[in-house]
Design an enzyme around this catalytic site. Structure first.
Site, PDB file in Angstrom:
ATOM      1  N   GLU A   7      -8.064   9.713   3.827  1.00  0.00           N
ATOM      2  CA  GLU A   7      -7.788  11.238   3.717  1.00  0.00           C
ATOM      3  C   GLU A   7      -7.629  11.654   2.376  1.00  0.00           C
ATOM      4  O   GLU A   7      -6.725  12.402   2.178  1.00  0.00           O
ATOM      5  CB  GLU A   7      -6.587  11.417   4.681  1.00  0.00           C
ATOM      6  N   GLU A  17      -8.138   8.252  13.598  1.00  0.00           N
ATOM      7  CA  GLU A  17      -6.630   8.544  13.891  1.00  0.00           C
ATOM      8  C   GLU A  17      -6.838   9.831  14.812  1.00  0.00           C
ATOM      9  O   GLU A  17      -7.731  10.752  14.675  1.00  0.00           O
ATOM     10  CB  GLU A  17      -6.073   8.994  12.670  1.00  0.00           C
ATOM     11  N   TYR A  48      -6.890  15.980  14.526  1.00  0.00           N
ATOM     12  CA  TYR A  48      -5.708  16.394  14.999  1.00  0.00           C
ATOM     13  C   TYR A  48      -5.801  17.755  15.871  1.00  0.00           C
ATOM     14  O   TYR A  48      -4.748  18.393  16.051  1.00  0.00           O
ATOM     15  CB  TYR A  48      -4.426  16.306  14.262  1.00  0.00           C
TER      16      TYR A  48
HETATM   17  C1  BDP Z   1      -2.614  11.555   8.925  1.00  0.00           C
HETATM   18  C2  BDP Z   1      -2.520  10.503   7.920  1.00  0.00           C
HETATM   19  C3  BDP Z   1      -1.254   9.542   8.706  1.00  0.00           C
HETATM   20  C4  BDP Z   1      -0.223  10.393   9.048  1.00  0.00           C
HETATM   21  C5  BDP Z   1      -0.860  11.166  10.468  1.00  0.00           C
HETATM   22  C6  BDP Z   1       0.274  12.305  10.966  1.00  0.00           C
HETATM   23  O1  BDP Z   1      -3.480   9.825   7.756  1.00  0.00           O
HETATM   24  O2  BDP Z   1      -0.917   8.816   7.682  1.00  0.00           O
HETATM   25  O3  BDP Z   1       0.888   9.767   9.693  1.00  0.00           O
HETATM   26  O4  BDP Z   1      -1.790  12.054   9.668  1.00  0.00           O
HETATM   27  O5  BDP Z   1       0.346  13.228  10.457  1.00  0.00           O
HETATM   28  O6  BDP Z   1      -3.137  12.947   8.285  1.00  0.00           O
HETATM   29  O7  BDP Z   1       0.870  11.676  12.223  1.00  0.00           O
END
Ligand code: BDP
Length: 591
Positions: A403, A503, A467
């Protein structure tokens, strides 16, 4: 960097245990000779972060001294005697019997110092290690600087995990022959049913002589004699009808390199486990041994109560049992290189690993000298990571950053924005460096929302963290999944590469339930994950889905992180399954 090994010619003693420890908040230790004698030590466990071992050190990140005494066996005379520290976060300096013998910067990779000339052969040798983890903007990962931490978190980091400090992995006392095998590099290829193991050997000194390479594959043994010139040799071992290494059958062979003297006597030997396998990108597929592979798994952390980031072997074994239980076949070493022992276990258990350097929280609107300092640190850690891990069949891809962002978090810019250009040069340089050091593996930049297309284009396998349905489309998992689908299709249309959602996850308080699903409930996490997995299933170019995170983990204190915890784990921090773990087990066919 070869892992320590005990055999007839090499010695390795784990000198971890209960060491003396003293914090040095005023930075007086060196001037006062603490490397000889700690004035007021207490006892600390090595390995282990210092943060959770005492009440007064949780947020302490300044200098601290570790000390112990070791008796070097007299039978080691004539050998090179070394101390190997598995990792010390962030910077370490080492003294032996009062003399500084070396140090290291970068908190997640091993280093070796040679103490031969400082050993006391008649009594104990005093070892002292000064460790500090100051959060400086020029380091990798970077400290937050005057602007404050991510979302105002404390301690002030640019990343979402606790900046644990201390000696995190075992410390070994080692003896190796004066002329010894210093590096062994193994790559494997498949030719129809046959395998080929390409071996490159280097000795610590320029040496001419002979040696041999032996591969034991079950009942079969293959010997290849080698000529060593100027301390370097190569060999190829042909393995007819090879049994390729893969998650379903993580078959390992033992490769031994030997140096021989003029009488054919062995003067040094080093053995390692080898899996014959290939990994490559073809079009928009990722191929393991020529066949498409799909990565089911997680982003993880090295994190456990009290140990902090310290190596805890039972936790490692337990995590692998749970990976099997849930049906995962892979993980990413978010956001730094993991312990040697973790990768050894992955080799044995057929877990595929994306291995990452600690390049997290990198921005490109910072002053050029700051960016240049970070680049140097990224390059050093990438070189060290590849040198350490390239022989592991489990490691299938290098991640050179997590990121990175051009100007600030979630602020989109065009490809020709100066920060986007600076980032493309920096990240492209790291990808090229990974390819040059190791042409046998793909490399990637794990990308945040709104990452410039010029950065996505750098990756062999396009990895994105998403996300939608959490930080955006908040409370609406179905809308979030729809956004993901549209974006995956758009990126694929542009780049035509394989993609991994590296992620995706939702914070979930264990035991919190809601129907209809509501954020932070176990039901919401299941709905969120289900939506993303459905999107991936309908797109053959998506070659992997890594849920964030395997387990809840410690981070800084902040308004978004109750109890200083990130709760996106599908297991709790003490490894109890949430509903989502059962859901994934059904979906992934866990055993
Ligand atoms: C992402 C990151 C990670 C965070 C995750 C989060 O790569 O390290 O822990 O989001 O917000 O941006 O849980």
């Amino acid at each position: 960097m070869l892992y320590p090994q005990q055999n007839r010619l090499r010695h390795a003693v784990d000198i971890s245990g209960l060491w003396r420890f003293q914090v040095d908040p005023d930075g007086v230790g060196e001037a006062q000779g603490w490397h000889d004698h700690l004035p007021a030590p207490r006892t600390i466990a090595v390995p282990g972060s210092w943060n959770e071992q005492f009440e007064d050190t949780r947020d302490y990140l300044g200098a601290a001294w570790y000390a112990t005494d070791v008796q070097v066996p007299p039978s080691w005379h004539g050998h090179r005697v070394q101390v190997r520290v598995g990792s010390a976060n962030y910077a370490a300096r080492v003294w032996a019997n009062g003399t500084e013998v070396g140090g290291h910067e970068g908190g997640h990779l091993p280093f070796v110092v040679d103490i031969t000339d400082h050993v006391d052969w008649d009594g104990p040798t005093r070892l002292a290690i000064r460790v500090e983890n100051e959060l400086l903007v020029t380091r990798v990962p970077p400290g937050a600087g005057p602007g404050g931490g991510m979302l105002g978190s404390f301690p002030a980091t640019t990343y979402d995990f606790f900046p644990y400090a201390g000696i995190h992995r075992p410390v070994h006392l080692i003896a190796v022959p004066a002329c010894h095998i210093d590096a062994v590099t193994v790559t494997t290829t498949l030719h129809g049913a046959d395998g080929r193991v390409h071996v490159d050997v280097r000795t610590n000194v320029s040496w001419d002589g002979v040696g041999e390479v032996t591969l034991v594959d079950g009942p079969r043994t293959f010997h290849v004699p080698v000529n060593i010139g100027g301390g370097h040799a190569t060999a190829v071992v042909e393995v007819p009808d090879a049994r390729p290494w893969c998650p379903e059958d993580p078959h390992l062979c033992t490769l031994t390199v030997r140096l021989l003297d003029g009488h054919g006597e062995v003067t040094d030997a080093y053995a390692l486990e080898v899996g014959i396998r290939t990994i490559e990108v073809q079009g928009d597929r990722l191929l393991l041994n020529g066949k498409p592979i799909f990565l089911k798994g997680f982003g993880k952390h090295e994190d456990f109560p009290i140990y902090g980031r310290g190596l805890a072997l039972p936790v490692l074994v337990r995590d692998h049992a749970l990976l099997r239980w849930v049906g995962a076949n892979s993980y990413r070493t978010a956001h730094y290189p993991y312990a040697d022992e973790a990768l050894q276990l992955c080799d044995r258990e057929g877990i595929l690993v994306i291995s990452e350097i600690p390049a997290v929280g990198l921005g490109f609107a910072d002053p050029p000298d700051v960016i240049a300092a970070r680049r140097e640190r990224c390059e050093a850690q990438l070189d060290e990571l590849i040198a350490r891990d390239r022989n592991h069949p489990s490691v299938i891809m290098w991640s050179v950053a997590n990121e990175p962002f051009p100007i600030s978090f979630l602020r989109p810019v065009s490809d020709d924005d100066p920060a986007a250009v600076a980032g493309a040069t920096f990240l492209g340089g790291l990808i090229d460096r990974a390819h040059a050091a190791d042409p046998s593996r793909p490399a990637t930049v794990v990308a945040l929302h709104d990452t410039p297309m010029s950065w996505l284009r750098l990756s062999d396998v396009v990895c994105i963290n998403r996300y939608y349905g959490w930080y955006m489309q908040t409370g609406q998992p179905a809308e979030g999944a729809g956004k993901l689908a549209a974006e995956l299709d758009a990126i694929h249309a542009e780049l035509g590469r394989p993609m991994i959602v590296a992620e995706f996850g939702a914070d979930t308080l264990p035991g919190h339930h809601a129907v209809p699903p509501e954020m932070f409930s176990e039901e919401y996490q299941v709905e969120f994950l289900r939506g993303y997995l459905d999107v991936a299933d309908a797109r053959p170019f998506v070659v992997g889905m890594h849920v964030w995170n395997f387990a809840d983990f410690k981070t800084g204190q902040g308004v978004m992180r109750p109890g200083g915890m990130n709760h996106k784990g599908v297991f709790t921090r003490d490894r109890r399954p949430k509903m989502a773990a059962h859901f994934l087990r059904d979906r992934w066919g866990g055993r």
